[in-house]
Motif scaffolding. Structure first.
Motif, PDB file in Angstrom:
ATOM      1  N   GLU A 157       6.351  17.333   0.194  1.00  0.00           N
ATOM      2  CA  GLU A 157       5.661  16.257  -0.503  1.00  0.00           C
ATOM      3  C   GLU A 157       6.355  14.953  -0.151  1.00  0.00           C
ATOM      4  O   GLU A 157       7.486  14.943   0.334  1.00  0.00           O
ATOM      5  CB  GLU A 157       5.664  16.470  -2.011  1.00  0.00           C
ATOM      6  CG  GLU A 157       7.040  16.466  -2.636  1.00  0.00           C
ATOM      7  CD  GLU A 157       6.997  16.731  -4.124  1.00  0.00           C
ATOM      8  OE1 GLU A 157       6.579  15.811  -4.861  1.00  0.00           O
ATOM      9  OE2 GLU A 157       7.371  17.839  -4.526  1.00  0.00           O
TER      10      GLU A 157
ATOM     11  N   MET B 193       0.851  -1.159   0.000  1.00  0.00           N
ATOM     12  CA  MET B 193       0.000   0.000   0.000  1.00  0.00           C
ATOM     13  C   MET B 193       0.900   1.226   0.000  1.00  0.00           C
ATOM     14  O   MET B 193       1.906   1.269   0.698  1.00  0.00           O
ATOM     15  CB  MET B 193      -0.889  -0.003   1.239  1.00  0.00           C
ATOM     16  CG  MET B 193      -1.702   1.267   1.350  1.00  0.00           C
ATOM     17  SD  MET B 193      -2.939   1.249   2.659  1.00  0.00           S
ATOM     18  CE  MET B 193      -1.937   1.586   4.066  1.00  0.00           C
ATOM     19  N   THR B 194       0.527   2.212  -0.765  1.00  0.00           N
ATOM     20  CA  THR B 194       1.273   3.461  -0.813  1.00  0.00           C
ATOM     21  C   THR B 194       0.338   4.618  -0.526  1.00  0.00           C
ATOM     22  O   THR B 194      -0.767   4.671  -1.051  1.00  0.00           O
ATOM     23  CB  THR B 194       1.934   3.665  -2.186  1.00  0.00           C
ATOM     24  OG1 THR B 194       2.839   2.584  -2.420  1.00  0.00           O
ATOM     25  CG2 THR B 194       2.691   4.967  -2.257  1.00  0.00           C
ATOM     26  N   VAL B 195       0.792   5.509   0.330  1.00  0.00           N
ATOM     27  CA  VAL B 195       0.079   6.750   0.616  1.00  0.00           C
ATOM     28  C   VAL B 195       1.023   7.873   0.231  1.00  0.00           C
ATOM     29  O   VAL B 195       2.170   7.898   0.670  1.00  0.00           O
ATOM     30  CB  VAL B 195      -0.270   6.857   2.118  1.00  0.00           C
ATOM     31  CG1 VAL B 195      -0.938   8.179   2.414  1.00  0.00           C
ATOM     32  CG2 VAL B 195      -1.121   5.680   2.562  1.00  0.00           C
ATOM     33  N   SER B 196       0.562   8.767  -0.623  1.00  0.00           N
ATOM     34  CA  SER B 196       1.438   9.867  -1.032  1.00  0.00           C
ATOM     35  C   SER B 196       0.708  11.190  -0.902  1.00  0.00           C
ATOM     36  O   SER B 196      -0.525  11.234  -0.860  1.00  0.00           O
ATOM     37  CB  SER B 196       1.925   9.658  -2.469  1.00  0.00           C
ATOM     38  OG  SER B 196       0.833   9.606  -3.353  1.00  0.00           O
ATOM     39  N   TRP B 197       1.481  12.258  -0.815  1.00  0.00           N
ATOM     40  CA  TRP B 197       0.893  13.580  -0.731  1.00  0.00           C
ATOM     41  C   TRP B 197       1.716  14.543  -1.568  1.00  0.00           C
ATOM     42  O   TRP B 197       2.915  14.398  -1.733  1.00  0.00           O
ATOM     43  CB  TRP B 197       0.776  14.054   0.724  1.00  0.00           C
ATOM     44  CG  TRP B 197       2.069  14.106   1.463  1.00  0.00           C
ATOM     45  CD1 TRP B 197       2.896  15.190   1.598  1.00  0.00           C
ATOM     46  CD2 TRP B 197       2.717  13.040   2.153  1.00  0.00           C
ATOM     47  NE1 TRP B 197       4.004  14.860   2.331  1.00  0.00           N
ATOM     48  CE2 TRP B 197       3.920  13.544   2.694  1.00  0.00           C
ATOM     49  CE3 TRP B 197       2.404  11.699   2.383  1.00  0.00           C
ATOM     50  CZ2 TRP B 197       4.794  12.760   3.437  1.00  0.00           C
ATOM     51  CZ3 TRP B 197       3.278  10.930   3.120  1.00  0.00           C
ATOM     52  CH2 TRP B 197       4.447  11.465   3.637  1.00  0.00           C
TER      53      TRP B 197
ATOM     54  N   SER C 217       5.799  10.285   0.410  1.00  0.00           N
ATOM     55  CA  SER C 217       4.954   9.096   0.398  1.00  0.00           C
ATOM     56  C   SER C 217       5.400   8.122   1.473  1.00  0.00           C
ATOM     57  O   SER C 217       6.533   8.159   1.942  1.00  0.00           O
ATOM     58  CB  SER C 217       5.016   8.402  -0.970  1.00  0.00           C
ATOM     59  OG  SER C 217       6.327   7.921  -1.217  1.00  0.00           O
ATOM     60  N   TRP C 218       4.468   7.276   1.857  1.00  0.00           N
ATOM     61  CA  TRP C 218       4.712   6.114   2.698  1.00  0.00           C
ATOM     62  C   TRP C 218       4.448   4.902   1.821  1.00  0.00           C
ATOM     63  O   TRP C 218       3.450   4.856   1.118  1.00  0.00           O
ATOM     64  CB  TRP C 218       3.717   6.062   3.863  1.00  0.00           C
ATOM     65  CG  TRP C 218       3.995   7.010   4.967  1.00  0.00           C
ATOM     66  CD1 TRP C 218       3.356   8.203   5.191  1.00  0.00           C
ATOM     67  CD2 TRP C 218       4.949   6.868   6.001  1.00  0.00           C
ATOM     68  NE1 TRP C 218       3.868   8.795   6.303  1.00  0.00           N
ATOM     69  CE2 TRP C 218       4.852   7.990   6.827  1.00  0.00           C
ATOM     70  CE3 TRP C 218       5.893   5.895   6.307  1.00  0.00           C
ATOM     71  CZ2 TRP C 218       5.658   8.167   7.933  1.00  0.00           C
ATOM     72  CZ3 TRP C 218       6.684   6.078   7.424  1.00  0.00           C
ATOM     73  CH2 TRP C 218       6.565   7.202   8.219  1.00  0.00           C
ATOM     74  N   HIS C 219       5.327   3.926   1.870  1.00  0.00           N
ATOM     75  CA  HIS C 219       5.094   2.662   1.161  1.00  0.00           C
ATOM     76  C   HIS C 219       5.132   1.571   2.226  1.00  0.00           C
ATOM     77  O   HIS C 219       6.132   1.417   2.925  1.00  0.00           O
ATOM     78  CB  HIS C 219       6.156   2.427   0.088  1.00  0.00           C
ATOM     79  CG  HIS C 219       5.903   1.195  -0.713  1.00  0.00           C
ATOM     80  ND1 HIS C 219       4.852   1.095  -1.595  1.00  0.00           N
ATOM     81  CD2 HIS C 219       6.538   0.006  -0.744  1.00  0.00           C
ATOM     82  CE1 HIS C 219       4.871  -0.116  -2.142  1.00  0.00           C
ATOM     83  NE2 HIS C 219       5.887  -0.789  -1.636  1.00  0.00           N
TER      84      HIS C 219
END
Length: 87
Positions: free
Chosen positions: A18, A1-5, A20-22
């Protein structure tokens, strides 16, 4: 799962961040979380001070990221502990 901003800039903003979390499962029991972040800070000061202040500003940014990661790690451990109690 990846969360990015991505950054959302508004007039007067001097910091843009900016990243992301992976998150990946290691063995069905543990997870690996990788943080990628990039920050840009615009500060108005005379050029001769840039040499002196830039390293201090960089250290403060890195300190803030470490604090953010530490807070998240504590929360992940708390959630894991709660999950273990409820299992």
């Amino acid at each position: 799962m990846t969360v990015s901003w991505k950054p959302c800039s508004e007039d007067g903003d001097n910091a843009i961040v900016e990243g992301s979390w992976h998150i990946t499962s290691e063995d069905g029991k543990n997870s690996r979380v990788t943080l990628r972040s990039k920050g840009t800070l615009t500060v108005d000061f005379p050029g001769f001070l840039e040499f002196l202040l830039a390293p201090l500003i960089r250290l403060e940014f890195e300190s803030m990221v470490k604090r953010y990661v530490g807070n998240l790690a504590q929360e992940f451990l708390r959630l894991d502990s709660e999950r273990a109690k409820n299992s």
